[in-house]
Design a protein around this motif. Structure first.
Motif, short mmCIF file in Angstrom:
data_model
loop_
_atom_site.label_atom_id
_atom_site.label_comp_id
_atom_site.label_asym_id
_atom_site.label_seq_id
_atom_site.Cartn_x
_atom_site.Cartn_y
_atom_site.Cartn_z
N UNK A 1 0.87 -1.25 0.09
CA UNK A 1 0.12 0.04 -0.12
C UNK A 1 0.65 1.44 -0.11
N UNK A 2 0.48 2.11 -0.98
CA UNK A 2 1.51 3.33 -0.84
C UNK A 2 1.10 4.29 0.12
N UNK A 3 2.08 5.09 0.64
CA UNK A 3 2.09 6.05 1.54
C UNK A 3 1.18 7.14 0.82
N UNK A 4 0.36 7.70 1.83
CA UNK A 4 -0.53 8.81 1.46
C UNK A 4 0.28 10.15 2.03
N UNK A 5 0.92 10.88 1.11
CA UNK A 5 1.36 12.34 1.68
C UNK A 5 0.65 13.27 1.27
N UNK A 6 -0.75 13.24 1.04
CA UNK A 6 -1.55 14.17 0.68
C UNK A 6 -1.62 14.99 1.93
N UNK A 7 -1.43 16.49 1.78
CA UNK A 7 -1.82 17.50 2.73
C UNK A 7 -0.91 17.25 4.00
N UNK A 8 0.01 16.46 3.96
CA UNK A 8 1.02 16.57 5.13
C UNK A 8 2.14 17.60 4.73
N UNK A 9 2.81 17.80 5.51
CA UNK A 9 3.84 19.07 5.55
C UNK A 9 5.29 18.42 5.81
N UNK A 10 6.17 18.79 4.95
CA UNK A 10 7.50 18.42 5.01
C UNK A 10 8.44 19.54 5.12
N UNK A 11 9.42 19.73 5.91
CA UNK A 11 10.25 20.70 6.32
C UNK A 11 11.65 20.48 6.00
N UNK A 12 12.21 21.12 4.94
CA UNK A 12 13.43 20.33 4.20
C UNK A 12 14.73 21.70 4.38
N UNK A 13 15.79 21.22 4.85
CA UNK A 13 16.73 22.24 5.06
C UNK A 13 17.68 22.01 3.94
N UNK A 14 18.40 22.99 3.51
CA UNK A 14 19.35 23.07 2.28
C UNK A 14 18.38 22.78 1.09
N UNK A 15 17.14 23.56 1.05
CA UNK A 15 16.23 23.22 -0.02
C UNK A 15 16.21 24.15 -1.33
N UNK A 16 17.37 24.94 -1.46
CA UNK A 16 17.28 25.93 -2.49
C UNK A 16 17.93 25.28 -3.62
N UNK A 17 18.41 24.29 -3.63
CA UNK A 17 19.04 23.53 -4.90
C UNK A 17 19.34 22.15 -4.33
N UNK A 21 16.04 20.51 -3.06
CA UNK A 21 15.17 21.09 -4.06
C UNK A 21 14.46 20.05 -4.76
N UNK A 22 15.25 18.93 -5.14
CA UNK A 22 14.80 17.81 -5.94
C UNK A 22 13.83 17.11 -4.88
N UNK A 23 13.91 16.85 -3.62
CA UNK A 23 13.04 16.23 -2.71
C UNK A 23 11.84 17.26 -2.36
N UNK A 24 12.06 18.50 -2.47
CA UNK A 24 10.88 19.39 -2.40
C UNK A 24 9.85 19.25 -3.37
N UNK A 25 10.40 19.04 -4.62
CA UNK A 25 9.55 19.07 -5.94
C UNK A 25 8.91 17.64 -5.96
N UNK A 26 9.75 16.50 -5.62
CA UNK A 26 9.14 15.14 -5.64
C UNK A 26 8.15 15.17 -4.57
N UNK A 27 8.17 15.64 -3.40
CA UNK A 27 7.54 15.29 -2.25
C UNK A 27 6.02 16.28 -2.51
N UNK A 28 6.30 17.50 -3.05
CA UNK A 28 5.22 18.48 -3.45
C UNK A 28 4.29 18.12 -4.46
N UNK A 29 4.73 17.19 -5.26
CA UNK A 29 4.02 16.75 -6.56
C UNK A 29 3.15 15.55 -6.11
#
Length: 294
Positions: A1-17, A21-29
Motif C-alpha cells: 500500500x502506497x504512503x499517502x503524503x497528501x496534505x502533510x507537511x515536510x520541512x527540508x533544510x538546504x532546500x534551495x538547490x 530542491x529535488x526532494x521538495x519538488x518530488x514530495x510536493x508533486x
C-alpha cells in the motif's frame, strides 16, 4: 500500500538547490506542503517560486542550521502556515576543505561539524515535539553519505560528521518508534549538487587562512571533487529513490548498489575482528555474557 503524503507537511533544510530542491519538488508533486529552508535567501526565493508555479504549496524560510533559535523560528512559522509538521529532511550540509589531518584548519573542521552534525541534531530537536504533538506519526530523513559508512581519506571532517548522522539516525529510529516516527539515514554516493562549492555558504565566524596559504593544492583538490560530483546521479533520481525506500520503511537508504561490495568488505573486517576477540585468551570468556541494552 502506497504512503499517502497528501496534505502533510515536510520541512527540508538546504532546500534551495540540489538534493533539497529535488526532494521538495518530488514530495510536493505527491501532495505534500513544503517548507523550504536555506541560508541562501535569493536562490531559495527563486527556487520556491519555481515550485509554486508547478502548483506546489511552499513556505520559504531563511535558516542557518547552526543556529537553534532559527530552527525554532522556522518550525513556528511552519506550524502557523500549515498547522503541523509530518516530515523533517535534514539535508543541509557542507563538504569542508580537502586536506590531510596534519594540515586541517580548526575553524573549517568546526564549521563542518556545526553544519553537518549539530545542524541535524538541532533540526530533530526543534521538529520532533511537533511530530509527537499531532500524534499522526511522521518521518525524519537525515542526509548522510556513503562517506558515513566508510571513512574517506583527506575528508576527515565530512566523513566523521556523516558517520555521526548515521549513528544518530540509528539511535532515533529506536527512540521514536513508539511515536510512529520513522527515521532513515540517506547514504548516497555522488549526486550532481554543489557540495564541492559549499564554501560559498560559509559563515564569517569560521575564519581561515587556508585558502590563501594552500591555493594551488586546494584548486587541484576542488577540481577533483567537482569531477566526481559531476559524474554522479541526478538529484531527481535520488528523490524518487527516497520515496521508494520510505514505502519499505528502510532505515538505511542507499542509492548506489555498486558500493555493496566495498561495504561488504568493511562488514567482513568487523566480523573478523570479532572472531579475533573470540579467540583471544584475554576476552574470550565474555562470549556468553548477556548483552546489556537500554
Amino acid at each position: 500500500m502506497s504512503i499517502d503524503f497528501q496534505n502533510k507537511t515536510a520541512l527540508i533544510s538546504g532546500a534551495a538547490g540540489g538534493i533539497g530542491l529535488a526532494l521538495s519538488r518530488e514530495l510536493g508533486h505527491l501532495g505534500m506542503k513544503i517548507v523550504m529552508a536555506d541560508i541562501e535567501q535569493e536562490v531559495l526565493q527563486a527556487s520556491a517560486n519555481i515550485l509554486r508555479a508547478e502548483g506546489i504549496e511552499v513556505l520559504a524560510c531563511e535558516l542557518d542550521v547552526t543556529n537553534f533559535e532559527q530552527w525554532e523560528s522556522v518550525v513556528s512559522a511552519a506550524k502557523d502556515k500549515f498547522g503541523a509538521i509530518h516530515m523533517l529532511i535534514n539535508n543541509a550540509g557542507v563538504g569542508g576543505i580537502p586536506s590531510g589531518i596534519d594540515k586541517s584548519d580548526n575553524n573549517i573542521f568546526q564549521w563542518v561539524v556545526d553544519v553537518n552534525l549539530m545542524g541535524v541534531m538541532y533540526g530533530a530537536r526543534a521538529t520532533t515535539p511537533s511530530m509527537k504533538e499531532h500524534g499522526e506519526g511522521g518521518w525524519i530523513i537525515n542526509v548522510a553519505s556513503m562517506a558515513g559508512m566508510n571513512g574517506v581519506p583527506y575528508s576527515t571532517a565530512y566523513s566523521a560528521t556523516k558517520a555521526a548522522v548515521v549513528s544518530m539516525s540509528e539511535s532515533w529510529a529506536v527512540e521514536l518508534k513508539s511515536h510512529n516516527i520513522h527515521v532513515s539515514a540517506l547514504c548516497p554516493a555522488f549526486v550532481k549538487t554543489r557540495i564541492h562549492e559549499s564554501l560559498r555558504t560559509k559563515q564569517d565566524k569560521y575564519k581561515t587562512n587556508m585558502l590563501k596559504e594552500n591555493a594551488e593544492n586546494l584548486k587541484k583538490g576542488f577540481g577533483q571533487a567537482a569531477a566526481l560530483v559531476e559524474s554522479g546521479i541526478d538529484a531527481s533520481l535520488l528523490a524518487k529513490r527516497v520515496v521508494e525506500a520510505l514505502e519499505n520503511k528502510q532505515l538505511y537508504i542507499f542509492t548506489h548498489p555498486n558500493y555493496r561490495e566495498s561495504m561488504g568488505y568493511r562488514a567482513r573486517a568487523i566480523d573478523k575482528a570479532f572472531e579475533d576477540a573470540q579467540n583471544s585468551p584475554l576476552v574470550k570468556h565474555l562470549i556468553d555474557d548477556e548483552i546489556v541494552s537500554l
